[in-house]
Design a protein around this motif. Structure first.
Motif, PDB file in Angstrom:
ATOM      1  N   LYS A  18      26.200 -39.370   4.496  1.00 41.91           N
ATOM      2  CA  LYS A  18      25.183 -37.929   4.534  1.00 41.91           C
ATOM      3  C   LYS A  18      24.521 -37.966   3.499  1.00 41.91           C
ATOM      4  O   LYS A  18      23.111 -37.440   3.343  1.00 41.91           O
ATOM      5  N   LEU A  19      25.053 -38.215   2.139  1.00 39.77           N
ATOM      6  CA  LEU A  19      24.114 -37.703   0.968  1.00 39.77           C
ATOM      7  C   LEU A  19      22.884 -38.976   0.858  1.00 39.77           C
ATOM      8  O   LEU A  19      22.051 -38.443   0.138  1.00 39.77           O
ATOM      9  N   GLY A  20      23.108 -40.021   1.297  1.00 40.67           N
ATOM     10  CA  GLY A  20      22.105 -41.114   1.551  1.00 40.67           C
ATOM     11  C   GLY A  20      20.980 -40.479   2.480  1.00 40.67           C
ATOM     12  O   GLY A  20      19.873 -40.738   1.880  1.00 40.67           O
ATOM     13  N   ARG A  21      21.408 -39.983   3.481  1.00 40.91           N
ATOM     14  CA  ARG A  21      20.388 -39.386   4.159  1.00 40.91           C
ATOM     15  C   ARG A  21      19.542 -38.117   3.581  1.00 40.91           C
ATOM     16  O   ARG A  21      18.253 -38.011   3.711  1.00 40.91           O
ATOM     17  N   GLN A  22      20.498 -37.497   2.954  1.00 40.82           N
ATOM     18  CA  GLN A  22      19.589 -36.394   2.206  1.00 40.82           C
ATOM     19  C   GLN A  22      18.835 -36.898   0.920  1.00 40.82           C
ATOM     20  O   GLN A  22      17.858 -36.165   0.852  1.00 40.82           O
ATOM     21  N   LEU A  23      19.194 -37.946   0.301  1.00 39.81           N
ATOM     22  CA  LEU A  23      18.285 -38.515  -0.616  1.00 39.81           C
ATOM     23  C   LEU A  23      17.077 -38.815  -0.214  1.00 39.81           C
ATOM     24  O   LEU A  23      15.994 -38.533  -0.990  1.00 39.81           O
ATOM     25  N   ARG A  24      17.174 -39.481   1.141  1.00 37.88           N
ATOM     26  CA  ARG A  24      15.656 -39.714   1.660  1.00 37.88           C
ATOM     27  C   ARG A  24      14.795 -38.539   1.800  1.00 37.88           C
ATOM     28  O   ARG A  24      13.576 -38.581   1.764  1.00 37.88           O
ATOM     29  N   GLU A  25      15.581 -37.386   2.508  1.00 36.05           N
ATOM     30  CA  GLU A  25      14.915 -36.218   2.486  1.00 36.05           C
ATOM     31  C   GLU A  25      14.216 -35.605   1.211  1.00 36.05           C
ATOM     32  O   GLU A  25      13.033 -35.081   1.327  1.00 36.05           O
ATOM     33  N   ASP A  77      24.696 -28.915  -1.064  1.00 35.31           N
ATOM     34  CA  ASP A  77      24.696 -28.371   0.258  1.00 35.31           C
ATOM     35  C   ASP A  77      23.597 -27.096   0.122  1.00 35.31           C
ATOM     36  O   ASP A  77      22.737 -26.920   0.653  1.00 35.31           O
ATOM     37  N   ILE A  78      23.895 -26.331  -0.903  1.00 36.74           N
ATOM     38  CA  ILE A  78      22.799 -25.145  -1.427  1.00 36.74           C
ATOM     39  C   ILE A  78      21.782 -25.772  -1.902  1.00 36.74           C
ATOM     40  O   ILE A  78      20.611 -25.409  -1.329  1.00 36.74           O
ATOM     41  N   VAL A  83      15.896 -27.041  -0.406  1.00 38.72           N
ATOM     42  CA  VAL A  83      14.749 -28.095  -0.323  1.00 38.72           C
ATOM     43  C   VAL A  83      14.104 -27.827   1.084  1.00 38.72           C
ATOM     44  O   VAL A  83      12.772 -28.162   1.255  1.00 38.72           O
ATOM     45  N   ARG A  84      14.740 -27.398   2.210  1.00 39.18           N
ATOM     46  CA  ARG A  84      14.134 -27.323   3.343  1.00 39.18           C
ATOM     47  C   ARG A  84      13.526 -25.804   3.702  1.00 39.18           C
ATOM     48  O   ARG A  84      13.023 -25.602   4.744  1.00 39.18           O
ATOM     49  N   VAL A  90      11.412 -22.589  -4.364  1.00 33.97           N
ATOM     50  CA  VAL A  90      12.500 -22.574  -3.842  1.00 33.97           C
ATOM     51  C   VAL A  90      12.885 -24.076  -3.508  1.00 33.97           C
ATOM     52  O   VAL A  90      13.808 -24.562  -3.813  1.00 33.97           O
ATOM     53  N   ARG A  91      11.757 -24.670  -3.044  1.00 27.99           N
ATOM     54  CA  ARG A  91      11.989 -25.959  -2.567  1.00 27.99           C
ATOM     55  C   ARG A  91      12.162 -27.121  -3.902  1.00 27.99           C
ATOM     56  O   ARG A  91      13.022 -27.760  -3.969  1.00 27.99           O
ATOM     57  N   MET A  92      11.269 -26.388  -4.982  1.00 25.99           N
ATOM     58  CA  MET A  92      11.529 -27.433  -6.049  1.00 25.99           C
ATOM     59  C   MET A  92      12.985 -27.281  -6.788  1.00 25.99           C
ATOM     60  O   MET A  92      13.451 -28.233  -7.499  1.00 25.99           O
ATOM     61  N   ARG A  93      13.376 -25.945  -6.848  1.00 22.81           N
ATOM     62  CA  ARG A  93      14.546 -25.554  -7.384  1.00 22.81           C
ATOM     63  C   ARG A  93      15.812 -26.533  -6.543  1.00 22.81           C
ATOM     64  O   ARG A  93      16.687 -26.769  -7.320  1.00 22.81           O
ATOM     65  N   GLY A  94      15.687 -26.347  -5.347  1.00 22.77           N
ATOM     66  CA  GLY A  94      16.789 -27.292  -4.708  1.00 22.77           C
ATOM     67  C   GLY A  94      16.766 -28.575  -4.991  1.00 22.77           C
ATOM     68  O   GLY A  94      17.654 -29.227  -4.891  1.00 22.77           O
ATOM     69  N   ILE A  95      15.421 -29.064  -5.056  1.00 21.10           N
ATOM     70  CA  ILE A  95      15.491 -30.612  -5.258  1.00 21.10           C
ATOM     71  C   ILE A  95      16.141 -30.859  -6.964  1.00 21.10           C
ATOM     72  O   ILE A  95      16.751 -31.871  -6.843  1.00 21.10           O
ATOM     73  N   GLY A  96      15.892 -29.831  -7.888  1.00 17.99           N
ATOM     74  CA  GLY A  96      16.701 -30.166  -9.125  1.00 17.99           C
ATOM     75  C   GLY A  96      18.007 -30.062  -9.049  1.00 17.99           C
ATOM     76  O   GLY A  96      18.736 -30.884  -9.694  1.00 17.99           O
ATOM     77  N   LEU A  97      18.427 -28.804  -8.266  1.00 17.75           N
ATOM     78  CA  LEU A  97      20.188 -28.578  -8.077  1.00 17.75           C
ATOM     79  C   LEU A  97      20.683 -29.932  -7.436  1.00 17.75           C
ATOM     80  O   LEU A  97      21.684 -30.427  -8.039  1.00 17.75           O
ATOM     81  N   TRP A  98      20.057 -30.306  -6.077  1.00 25.51           N
ATOM     82  CA  TRP A  98      20.696 -31.526  -5.567  1.00 25.51           C
ATOM     83  C   TRP A  98      20.678 -32.737  -6.316  1.00 25.51           C
ATOM     84  O   TRP A  98      21.890 -33.449  -6.275  1.00 25.51           O
TER      85      TRP A  98
END
Length: 154
Positions: A18-25, A77-78, A83-84, A90-98
């Protein structure tokens, strides 16, 4: 191997997939950004990594207190939810958090696939740092050019 160990191993493998798929996103979201926003993501990610490293354990960074009983927390997950978002900030902060949460989670994990995923996350973080370094070098170069121009004019 005991049945509970088998179940835990399967859950860990599923998590890594699941994390691998999210990394591609995440990668797609990063490289879809204009250059100035890419530098902002690099700065945000560096800050998030630093803040996460201060948590105990660091992969629980971003997890609300009521969710801290889970094995890996909800920070990723947050982050992926952010990111979406349609909002670029918000998207940029999501990238950093993830990236911060998964960097620490995969670094400490012995789950199948975690080491490979960690290397991939490190590559993305390194690419972001290079973007940040390029902007710093460009800024320093522009500053030195303007100061030498000013000195030549004087």
């Amino acid at each position: 191997m005991k049945p509970i160990q088998v179940v835990n191993r399967i859950l860990a493998m599923t998590r890594m997939m699941k994390l691998g798929r999210q990394l591609r996103e995440i990668e797609n979201a990063i490289f879809a950004l204009p250059a100035p926003m890419g530098r902002q993501v690099a700065s945000i990610t560096a800050r998030e990594l630093e803040l996460a490293s201060r948590c105990d354990p660091p992969w629980m960074y971003g997890t609300p207190p009521e969710d801290e009983t889970t094995a890996w927390g909800s920070g990723a997950d947050i982050g992926i939810t952010r990111v979406r978002s349609d909002n670029p900030q918000v998207r940029m902060r999501g990238i950093g958090l993830w990236l911060a949460v998964i960097y620490h989670e995969t670094n400490a994990s012995d789950a199948p696939g975690a080491a490979d995923l960690h290397r991939q996350v490190m590559r993305v973080v390194r690419q972001l740092k290079e973007r940040l370094g390029e902007s710093t070098a460009t800024t320093e170069s522009a500053a030195s050019d303007s100061s030498s121009t000013s000195a030549a004019v004087a």
